[in-house]
Design a protein around this motif. Structure first.
Motif, PDB file in Angstrom:
ATOM      1  N   LYS A 117      -3.801   9.956  12.409  1.00 20.62           N
ATOM      2  CA  LYS A 117      -4.437  10.929  13.310  1.00 20.62           C
ATOM      3  C   LYS A 117      -5.200  12.022  12.536  1.00 20.62           C
ATOM      4  O   LYS A 117      -5.105  13.212  12.848  1.00 20.62           O
ATOM      5  CB  LYS A 117      -3.386  11.569  14.235  1.00 20.62           C
ATOM      6  CG  LYS A 117      -2.739  10.586  15.198  1.00 20.62           C
ATOM      7  CD  LYS A 117      -1.713  11.270  16.080  1.00 20.62           C
ATOM      8  CE  LYS A 117      -1.189  10.316  17.144  1.00 20.62           C
ATOM      9  NZ  LYS A 117      -0.622   9.064  16.625  1.00 20.62           N
ATOM     10  N   THR A 118      -5.942  11.580  11.528  1.00 22.10           N
ATOM     11  CA  THR A 118      -6.725  12.518  10.702  1.00 22.10           C
ATOM     12  C   THR A 118      -8.219  12.196  10.777  1.00 22.10           C
ATOM     13  O   THR A 118      -8.974  12.608   9.895  1.00 22.10           O
ATOM     14  CB  THR A 118      -6.256  12.464   9.235  1.00 22.10           C
ATOM     15  OG1 THR A 118      -6.304  11.103   8.765  1.00 22.10           O
ATOM     16  CG2 THR A 118      -4.846  13.004   9.093  1.00 22.10           C
ATOM     17  N   ILE A 119      -8.614  11.474  11.798  1.00 28.27           N
ATOM     18  CA  ILE A 119      -9.990  10.999  11.885  1.00 28.27           C
ATOM     19  C   ILE A 119     -10.998  12.143  11.998  1.00 28.27           C
ATOM     20  O   ILE A 119     -12.121  12.055  11.520  1.00 28.27           O
ATOM     21  CB  ILE A 119     -10.152  10.022  13.082  1.00 28.27           C
ATOM     22  CG1 ILE A 119     -11.545   9.378  13.082  1.00 28.27           C
ATOM     23  CG2 ILE A 119      -9.887  10.719  14.399  1.00 28.27           C
ATOM     24  CD1 ILE A 119     -11.788   8.436  11.957  1.00 28.27           C
ATOM     25  N   TRP A 120     -10.604  13.272  12.612  1.00 23.60           N
ATOM     26  CA  TRP A 120     -11.557  14.362  12.849  1.00 23.60           C
ATOM     27  C   TRP A 120     -11.760  15.258  11.628  1.00 23.60           C
ATOM     28  O   TRP A 120     -12.874  15.668  11.325  1.00 23.60           O
ATOM     29  CB  TRP A 120     -11.109  15.206  14.047  1.00 23.60           C
ATOM     30  CG  TRP A 120     -11.383  14.533  15.359  1.00 23.60           C
ATOM     31  CD1 TRP A 120     -10.484  13.879  16.142  1.00 23.60           C
ATOM     32  CD2 TRP A 120     -12.652  14.408  16.006  1.00 23.60           C
ATOM     33  NE1 TRP A 120     -11.112  13.348  17.251  1.00 23.60           N
ATOM     34  CE2 TRP A 120     -12.453  13.663  17.198  1.00 23.60           C
ATOM     35  CE3 TRP A 120     -13.942  14.841  15.714  1.00 23.60           C
ATOM     36  CZ2 TRP A 120     -13.475  13.352  18.073  1.00 23.60           C
ATOM     37  CZ3 TRP A 120     -14.975  14.540  16.583  1.00 23.60           C
ATOM     38  CH2 TRP A 120     -14.738  13.810  17.749  1.00 23.60           C
ATOM     39  N   PHE A 121     -10.687  15.566  10.927  1.00 21.68           N
ATOM     40  CA  PHE A 121     -10.794  16.485   9.789  1.00 21.68           C
ATOM     41  C   PHE A 121     -10.404  15.851   8.449  1.00 21.68           C
ATOM     42  O   PHE A 121     -10.382  16.540   7.430  1.00 21.68           O
ATOM     43  CB  PHE A 121      -9.928  17.729  10.039  1.00 21.68           C
ATOM     44  CG  PHE A 121     -10.377  18.526  11.233  1.00 21.68           C
ATOM     45  CD1 PHE A 121     -11.481  19.366  11.160  1.00 21.68           C
ATOM     46  CD2 PHE A 121      -9.712  18.417  12.456  1.00 21.68           C
ATOM     47  CE1 PHE A 121     -11.906  20.085  12.264  1.00 21.68           C
ATOM     48  CE2 PHE A 121     -10.133  19.140  13.565  1.00 21.68           C
ATOM     49  CZ  PHE A 121     -11.238  19.973  13.466  1.00 21.68           C
ATOM     50  N   GLY A 122     -10.132  14.556   8.456  1.00 15.94           N
ATOM     51  CA  GLY A 122      -9.836  13.861   7.218  1.00 15.94           C
ATOM     52  C   GLY A 122      -8.478  14.215   6.642  1.00 15.94           C
ATOM     53  O   GLY A 122      -7.702  14.961   7.225  1.00 15.94           O
ATOM     54  N   LYS A 123      -8.215  13.691   5.455  1.00 12.60           N
ATOM     55  CA  LYS A 123      -6.918  13.889   4.814  1.00 12.60           C
ATOM     56  C   LYS A 123      -6.969  14.944   3.715  1.00 12.60           C
ATOM     57  O   LYS A 123      -6.009  15.121   2.969  1.00 12.60           O
ATOM     58  CB  LYS A 123      -6.405  12.554   4.247  1.00 12.60           C
ATOM     59  CG  LYS A 123      -6.295  11.465   5.315  1.00 12.60           C
ATOM     60  CD  LYS A 123      -5.609  10.226   4.823  1.00 12.60           C
ATOM     61  CE  LYS A 123      -4.113  10.409   4.750  1.00 12.60           C
ATOM     62  NZ  LYS A 123      -3.401   9.144   4.480  1.00 12.60           N
ATOM     63  N   GLY A 124      -8.106  15.642   3.620  1.00 13.22           N
ATOM     64  CA  GLY A 124      -8.198  16.740   2.669  1.00 13.22           C
ATOM     65  C   GLY A 124      -8.571  16.294   1.268  1.00 13.22           C
ATOM     66  O   GLY A 124      -8.639  15.101   0.961  1.00 13.22           O
ATOM     67  N   PHE A 158     -13.043   9.995   4.877  1.00  8.89           N
ATOM     68  CA  PHE A 158     -11.639  10.045   4.466  1.00  8.89           C
ATOM     69  C   PHE A 158     -11.224  11.463   4.050  1.00  8.89           C
ATOM     70  O   PHE A 158     -10.176  11.962   4.454  1.00  8.89           O
ATOM     71  CB  PHE A 158     -11.426   9.075   3.305  1.00  8.89           C
ATOM     72  CG  PHE A 158     -10.045   9.111   2.717  1.00  8.89           C
ATOM     73  CD1 PHE A 158      -8.956   8.659   3.442  1.00  8.89           C
ATOM     74  CD2 PHE A 158      -9.838   9.594   1.439  1.00  8.89           C
ATOM     75  CE1 PHE A 158      -7.676   8.695   2.903  1.00  8.89           C
ATOM     76  CE2 PHE A 158      -8.565   9.630   0.892  1.00  8.89           C
ATOM     77  CZ  PHE A 158      -7.482   9.180   1.620  1.00  8.89           C
ATOM     78  N   LYS A 159     -12.044  12.128   3.268  1.00  5.47           N
ATOM     79  CA  LYS A 159     -11.697  13.456   2.759  1.00  5.47           C
ATOM     80  C   LYS A 159     -11.906  14.557   3.794  1.00  5.47           C
ATOM     81  O   LYS A 159     -11.114  15.508   3.867  1.00  5.47           O
ATOM     82  CB  LYS A 159     -12.535  13.775   1.513  1.00  5.47           C
ATOM     83  CG  LYS A 159     -12.272  12.868   0.322  1.00  5.47           C
ATOM     84  CD  LYS A 159     -10.976  13.208  -0.368  1.00  5.47           C
ATOM     85  CE  LYS A 159     -10.809  12.416  -1.649  1.00  5.47           C
ATOM     86  NZ  LYS A 159      -9.603  12.776  -2.409  1.00  5.47           N
ATOM     87  N   GLY A 160     -12.989  14.458   4.572  1.00  4.29           N
ATOM     88  CA  GLY A 160     -13.321  15.558   5.480  1.00  4.29           C
ATOM     89  C   GLY A 160     -13.416  15.202   6.936  1.00  4.29           C
ATOM     90  O   GLY A 160     -13.693  16.078   7.769  1.00  4.29           O
ATOM     91  N   GLY A 161     -13.199  13.923   7.274  1.00  7.02           N
ATOM     92  CA  GLY A 161     -13.205  13.517   8.676  1.00  7.02           C
ATOM     93  C   GLY A 161     -14.593  13.442   9.297  1.00  7.02           C
ATOM     94  O   GLY A 161     -15.624  13.580   8.619  1.00  7.02           O
ATOM     95  N   ILE A 162     -14.618  13.236  10.598  1.00  9.05           N
ATOM     96  CA  ILE A 162     -15.875  13.116  11.337  1.00  9.05           C
ATOM     97  C   ILE A 162     -16.690  14.402  11.224  1.00  9.05           C
ATOM     98  O   ILE A 162     -17.922  14.361  11.077  1.00  9.05           O
ATOM     99  CB  ILE A 162     -15.596  12.786  12.819  1.00  9.05           C
ATOM    100  CG1 ILE A 162     -15.031  11.367  12.939  1.00  9.05           C
ATOM    101  CG2 ILE A 162     -16.869  12.921  13.657  1.00  9.05           C
ATOM    102  CD1 ILE A 162     -14.643  10.976  14.359  1.00  9.05           C
TER     103      ILE A 162
END
Length: 421
Positions: free
Chosen positions: A281-288, A320-324
């Motif tokens: 559930k990290t699709i919008w802001f990515g995993k950092g 992946f890093k920052g999401g949509i």
């Protein structure tokens, strides 16, 4: 290398920033690929620190430079805000924070500083100096093959930039770059490095376009540029909605002619990243910045780590890093830079810069990982140049002048009017 362009001395911070990355590409990157080397790793971290410090100092001292148009200026401000928040979160809140890894790895915090190169590109003398430096630096591509192919691979990544301007360079330099480009593409193809081959060929096609421009409609060239940007988005939409993979389809159909280069090494990356982002559930802001994902594919591959810090596709890396949110911001700014460059009439130099960004966008769906490298420094500097008021001041004579090439001066319409008066 002379640090004066058009009688303007290049500031020390860009010279330190780019110089550190030149050394990194020449000495560090190949060493890390050949084997784990603690000395190379620490030396690389030192070079990255020097480059990043110089970049930040330049950004601060030139904070008064503003993007000329309101909408891209707003997008860039949002991008910088998002980047700042991501770095703050990764450094102080994320439990995975490890100082040396966070700042000394080109995939982590340094990668999020790439948009700062826009400020460097907003001064035309920096871009022209960068072109001159890389034109001569790229000549090391073939000689370094005597040491190891990995050295050739990393140095050759800068070939795409001066190659596109071959028509306007000194004849001997242009021939040397073209020969280097042909040999580089051949070596990469036989080694299975397909993306550098595509990038080099596209740069050569841009160079060919500069010669054929009088017989090619500008509108046709612009439509071709638009199609090059739209096509990968179309196929990505097709993959998300239907599962159809253009990589698997096209490479399989050409397996007989491509040989070992027909292997589909991209479809599973799209599948793994999209599944991981949805599952976590990290699709919008990515995993950092510190984000990692488990790769089922690499868990069954010997000699590689199943815990991946960065997918090998630029578009997926942004996602992946920052999401949509991060990806949309990036892919709003890049096409805006292309539009501005291609809209400059009767300026082939501006068109070349625009087409280089086009090839970058296209290859983001294949590779072009947003790492803190010389390649990405050039790309983001070009983006900055697109939004600079100096964009209209650079022409064929300007390029020739920095290489001491005598060319017949072409008068602009305004200059002709003044003379006639």
């Amino acid at each position: 290398m002379n640090s004066n362009i058009d009688s303007v001395k290049i500031q020390k911070w860009p010279r330190w920033c780019i110089g550190s990355l030149l050394l990194y590409a020449l000495l560090v990157s190949p060493s890390l690929i050949i084997r784990y080397n603690a000395i190379a790793k620490n030396f690389g971290a030192l070079l990255l620190a020097l480059s990043m410090f110089s970049l930040i100092m330049y950004f601060y001292k030139n904070r008064h430079l503003q993007i000329c148009s309101k909408f891209p200026r707003t997008i860039y401000t949002i991008l910088l805000t998002y980047v700042s928040c991501s770095i703050f979160y990764g450094a102080f809140i994320d439990n995975a924070y490890v100082p040396l890894t966070f700042w000394g790895n080109i995939d982590y915090a340094p990668a999020f500083l790439l948009p700062l190169f826009v400020k460097i590109g907003m001064r035309k003398e920096n871009v022209l100096w960068l072109l001159k430096v890389l034109a001569y630096f790229s000549l090391l591509t073939l000689p370094m093959f005597l040491i190891d192919f990995s050295y050739t691979l990393y140095i050759g990544w800068t070939l795409f930039f001066p190659l596109a301007f071959a028509k306007f360079l000194p004849k001997k330099l242009a021939i040397a770059l073209i020969v280097s480009g042909i040999c580089y593409a051949s070596l990469c193809w036989f080694d299975g490095a397909r993306t550098p081959v595509i990038r080099t060929i596209i740069s050569m096609l841009i160079a060919v376009y500069t010669y054929l421009k009088p017989i090619i409609s500008r509108r046709l060239a612009n439509w071709a540029a638009i199609a090059t940007i739209v096509i990968p988005f179309y196929y990505f939409f097709l993959y998300v909605t239907t599962g159809f993979s253009v990589f698997d389809s096209e490479l399989s159909s050409r397996s007989s002619s491509l040989g070992d280069n027909s292997a589909d090494t991209r479809t599973f990356l799209y599948e793994e990243i999209l599944d991981d982002l949805q599952d976590t559930k990290t699709i919008w802001f990515g995993k950092g910045i510190n984000g990692k994902y488990y790769s089922p594919h690499f868990s069954h591959s010997s000699g590689d780590n199943e815990e991946r810090q960065n997918p090998e596709v630029g578009f997926l890396s942004y996602l992946f890093k920052g999401g949509i949110v991060y990806t949309v911001i990036i892919f709003l700014l890049l096409p805006l830079a292309v539009i501005r460059m291609l809209s400059v009439k009767d300026n082939i130099i501006a068109q070349i810069f625009g087409l280089l960004i086009v090839q970058h966008i296209f290859l983001l769906f294949i590779e072009n990982i947003p790492q803190y490298t010389l390649y990405n420094a050039v790309i983001w500097s070009i983006v900055g140049f697109a939004f600079s008021p100096n964009l209209y001041d650079v022409n064929e004579n300007t390029i020739g002048k920095i290489f001491n090439v005598r060319r017949s001066f072409v008068l602009s319409k305004q200059q002709k009017t003044v003379i006639n008066k």
